[in-house]
Motif scaffolding. Structure first.
Motif, PDB file in Angstrom:
ATOM      1  N   ILE A 164      -1.533   1.659  18.260  1.00  0.00           N
ATOM      2  CA  ILE A 164      -1.311   2.047  16.288  1.00  0.00           C
ATOM      3  C   ILE A 164       0.252   2.834  17.409  1.00  0.00           C
ATOM      4  CG2 ILE A 164      -1.482   3.907  15.298  1.00  0.00           C
ATOM      5  CD1 ILE A 164      -5.153   3.106  14.494  1.00  0.00           C
ATOM      6  N   LEU A 165      -0.256   4.131  17.775  1.00  0.00           N
ATOM      7  CA  LEU A 165       0.913   4.934  18.178  1.00  0.00           C
ATOM      8  C   LEU A 165       1.741   3.987  19.160  1.00  0.00           C
ATOM      9  CD1 LEU A 165      -1.024   7.858  20.280  1.00  0.00           C
ATOM     10  CD2 LEU A 165       0.302   8.237  17.878  1.00  0.00           C
ATOM     11  N   ASN A 166       1.342   3.391  19.650  1.00  0.00           N
ATOM     12  CA  ASN A 166       2.790   2.704  20.270  1.00  0.00           C
ATOM     13  C   ASN A 166       3.297   1.630  19.299  1.00  0.00           C
ATOM     14  OD1 ASN A 166       2.596   3.567  22.640  1.00  0.00           O
ATOM     15  ND2 ASN A 166       0.959   1.719  23.622  1.00  0.00           N
ATOM     16  N   ILE A 167       2.475   1.127  18.392  1.00  0.00           N
ATOM     17  CA  ILE A 167       2.969   0.513  17.533  1.00  0.00           C
ATOM     18  C   ILE A 167       3.703   0.989  15.991  1.00  0.00           C
ATOM     19  CG2 ILE A 167       2.838  -0.763  14.945  1.00  0.00           C
ATOM     20  CD1 ILE A 167      -0.384  -1.754  16.233  1.00  0.00           C
ATOM     21  N   ALA A 168       4.326   2.145  16.533  1.00  0.00           N
ATOM     22  CA  ALA A 168       4.613   3.289  15.332  1.00  0.00           C
ATOM     23  C   ALA A 168       6.079   4.154  16.168  1.00  0.00           C
ATOM     24  CB  ALA A 168       3.918   4.033  14.892  1.00  0.00           C
TER      25      ALA A 168
ATOM     26  N   ALA B 289      -1.774   3.143  10.939  1.00  0.00           N
ATOM     27  CA  ALA B 289      -3.163   3.448  11.501  1.00  0.00           C
ATOM     28  C   ALA B 289      -3.912   2.579   9.766  1.00  0.00           C
ATOM     29  CB  ALA B 289      -3.942   4.803  11.768  1.00  0.00           C
ATOM     30  N   LEU B 290      -3.838   2.862   8.988  1.00  0.00           N
ATOM     31  CA  LEU B 290      -3.897   2.064   7.677  1.00  0.00           C
ATOM     32  C   LEU B 290      -3.575   0.618   7.805  1.00  0.00           C
ATOM     33  CD1 LEU B 290      -3.270   5.039   5.449  1.00  0.00           C
ATOM     34  CD2 LEU B 290      -5.553   4.213   6.137  1.00  0.00           C
ATOM     35  N   ASP B 291      -2.611   0.404   8.112  1.00  0.00           N
ATOM     36  CA  ASP B 291      -2.501  -0.775   8.051  1.00  0.00           C
ATOM     37  C   ASP B 291      -2.598  -1.470   9.624  1.00  0.00           C
ATOM     38  OD1 ASP B 291       0.318  -0.883   6.097  1.00  0.00           O
ATOM     39  OD2 ASP B 291       1.885  -0.551   7.464  1.00  0.00           O
TER      40      ASP B 291
ATOM     41  N   MET C 204       0.713  -1.208  -0.235  1.00  0.00           N
ATOM     42  CA  MET C 204      -0.410  -0.045   0.230  1.00  0.00           C
ATOM     43  C   MET C 204       1.611   1.189   0.090  1.00  0.00           C
ATOM     44  SD  MET C 204      -1.542   2.655   2.551  1.00  0.00           S
ATOM     45  CE  MET C 204      -1.512   1.776   3.364  1.00  0.00           C
ATOM     46  N   LYS C 205       0.983   1.929  -0.783  1.00  0.00           N
ATOM     47  CA  LYS C 205       1.028   3.343  -0.890  1.00  0.00           C
ATOM     48  C   LYS C 205       0.428   4.524  -0.079  1.00  0.00           C
ATOM     49  CE  LYS C 205       3.815   2.498  -5.083  1.00  0.00           C
ATOM     50  NZ  LYS C 205       3.490   2.532  -6.490  1.00  0.00           N
ATOM     51  N   LEU C 206       0.746   5.667   0.224  1.00  0.00           N
ATOM     52  CA  LEU C 206       0.689   6.346   0.903  1.00  0.00           C
ATOM     53  C   LEU C 206       0.857   8.200   0.405  1.00  0.00           C
ATOM     54  CD1 LEU C 206      -1.871   7.670   3.050  1.00  0.00           C
ATOM     55  CD2 LEU C 206       0.335   7.366   5.023  1.00  0.00           C
ATOM     56  N   LYS C 207      -0.010   8.919  -0.115  1.00  0.00           N
ATOM     57  CA  LYS C 207       0.452   9.971  -0.460  1.00  0.00           C
ATOM     58  C   LYS C 207       0.022  11.359   0.256  1.00  0.00           C
ATOM     59  CE  LYS C 207       2.211  13.134  -2.903  1.00  0.00           C
ATOM     60  NZ  LYS C 207       3.982  13.651  -2.592  1.00  0.00           N
ATOM     61  N   ILE C 208       0.446  11.798   1.082  1.00  0.00           N
ATOM     62  CA  ILE C 208      -0.073  12.949   2.282  1.00  0.00           C
ATOM     63  C   ILE C 208       0.399  14.064   1.403  1.00  0.00           C
ATOM     64  CG2 ILE C 208      -0.190  14.216   4.605  1.00  0.00           C
ATOM     65  CD1 ILE C 208      -0.249  11.623   5.705  1.00  0.00           C
TER      66      ILE C 208
ATOM     67  N   ALA D 265      -3.698   5.049  -0.957  1.00  0.00           N
ATOM     68  CA  ALA D 265      -4.214   6.050  -0.728  1.00  0.00           C
ATOM     69  C   ALA D 265      -3.826   7.720  -0.250  1.00  0.00           C
ATOM     70  CB  ALA D 265      -4.541   5.680   0.860  1.00  0.00           C
ATOM     71  N   GLU D 266      -4.487   8.249  -0.577  1.00  0.00           N
ATOM     72  CA  GLU D 266      -4.210   9.398  -0.724  1.00  0.00           C
ATOM     73  C   GLU D 266      -4.975  10.877   0.542  1.00  0.00           C
ATOM     74  OE1 GLU D 266      -5.216  11.415  -4.229  1.00  0.00           O
ATOM     75  OE2 GLU D 266      -3.143  10.308  -5.693  1.00  0.00           O
ATOM     76  N   ILE D 267      -4.863  11.245   1.692  1.00  0.00           N
ATOM     77  CA  ILE D 267      -5.204  12.357   2.077  1.00  0.00           C
ATOM     78  C   ILE D 267      -4.481  13.346   2.540  1.00  0.00           C
ATOM     79  CG2 ILE D 267      -4.906  12.355   4.865  1.00  0.00           C
ATOM     80  CD1 ILE D 267      -4.594   9.284   5.307  1.00  0.00           C
ATOM     81  N   SER D 268      -5.346  14.425   2.522  1.00  0.00           N
ATOM     82  CA  SER D 268      -4.842  15.756   2.577  1.00  0.00           C
ATOM     83  C   SER D 268      -4.769  16.333   4.044  1.00  0.00           C
ATOM     84  CB  SER D 268      -6.301  17.407   2.215  1.00  0.00           C
ATOM     85  OG  SER D 268      -5.717  17.910   2.139  1.00  0.00           O
ATOM     86  N   LEU D 269      -3.843  16.776   4.799  1.00  0.00           N
ATOM     87  CA  LEU D 269      -3.580  16.865   5.802  1.00  0.00           C
ATOM     88  C   LEU D 269      -3.261  18.357   5.987  1.00  0.00           C
ATOM     89  CD1 LEU D 269      -1.742  14.938   8.687  1.00  0.00           C
ATOM     90  CD2 LEU D 269      -1.990  17.315   8.499  1.00  0.00           C
TER      91      LEU D 269
END
Length: 164
Positions: free
Chosen positions: A151-155, A31-33, A1-5, A41-45
């Motif tokens: 999720i934060l702990n995994i990261a 989080a996505l994983d 999975m590719k993520l573009k923010i 996926a693409e997200i605008s932040l």
């Protein structure tokens, strides 16, 4: 999975460094994983001021005060699909809007780094983009807040701001 923010910054309260952007991308990807979202996926932040998020909160939620983060999901609730970018084919998950001022206030209040607070808000909002809503029920609130911490702990993004 590719993520573009796609990041945008319309505030001056917090310097949005390359390290912050990389950490937030790592948090969102984790989080996505975690949720087994396996499509590109693409997200605008966006980072905004308290005044701007206050106006958005009032317009879209009818709440007349600033908030820390707003989420604008693009996924279709019925089948989990969403719009796709015509060039990349990635699913456009939606928009995350963070008040950097509010994040800085909360980081100080909770005694952790701005990095950790921004990562928490990004994960929280990503779960909203995926359809979670802690305001629907106490059970969903409990589940969502458990997942955020996990999720934060995994990261490796800890409360004191030190990455593992």
């Amino acid at each position: 999975m590719k993520l573009k923010i796609f990041f945008s910054n319309a505030q001056k309260a917090v310097k949005i460094t390359p390290e912050i952007r990389a950490t937030l991308k790592k948090a969102v990807k984790t989080a996505l994983d975690y949720e087994e979202f396996d499509r590109d996926a693409e997200i605008s932040l966006s980072f905004v001021t308290n005044d701007e998020i206050h106006a958005l909160n009032k317009e879209y939620r009818g709440i007349d005060r600033p908030t820390d983060v707003l989420s604008f999901p693009m996924l279709d609730d019925d089948d989990g699909s969403g719009d796709t970018d015509m060039y990349s084919g990635a699913v456009v998950l939606g928009d995350i809007i963070i008040s950097a001022e509010k994040a800085a206030e909360q980081a100080a209040e909770y005694g952790h780094s701005i990095m950790r607070e921004l990562a928490f808000l990004a994960v929280h909002s990503t779960l909203h983009l995926l359809g979670y809503d802690h305001e629907r029920s106490k059970e969903e609130e409990k589940e969502m807040f458990f997942k955020q911490e996990e999720i934060l702990n995994i990261a490796g993004i800890t409360r004191n701001g030190e990455d593992k």
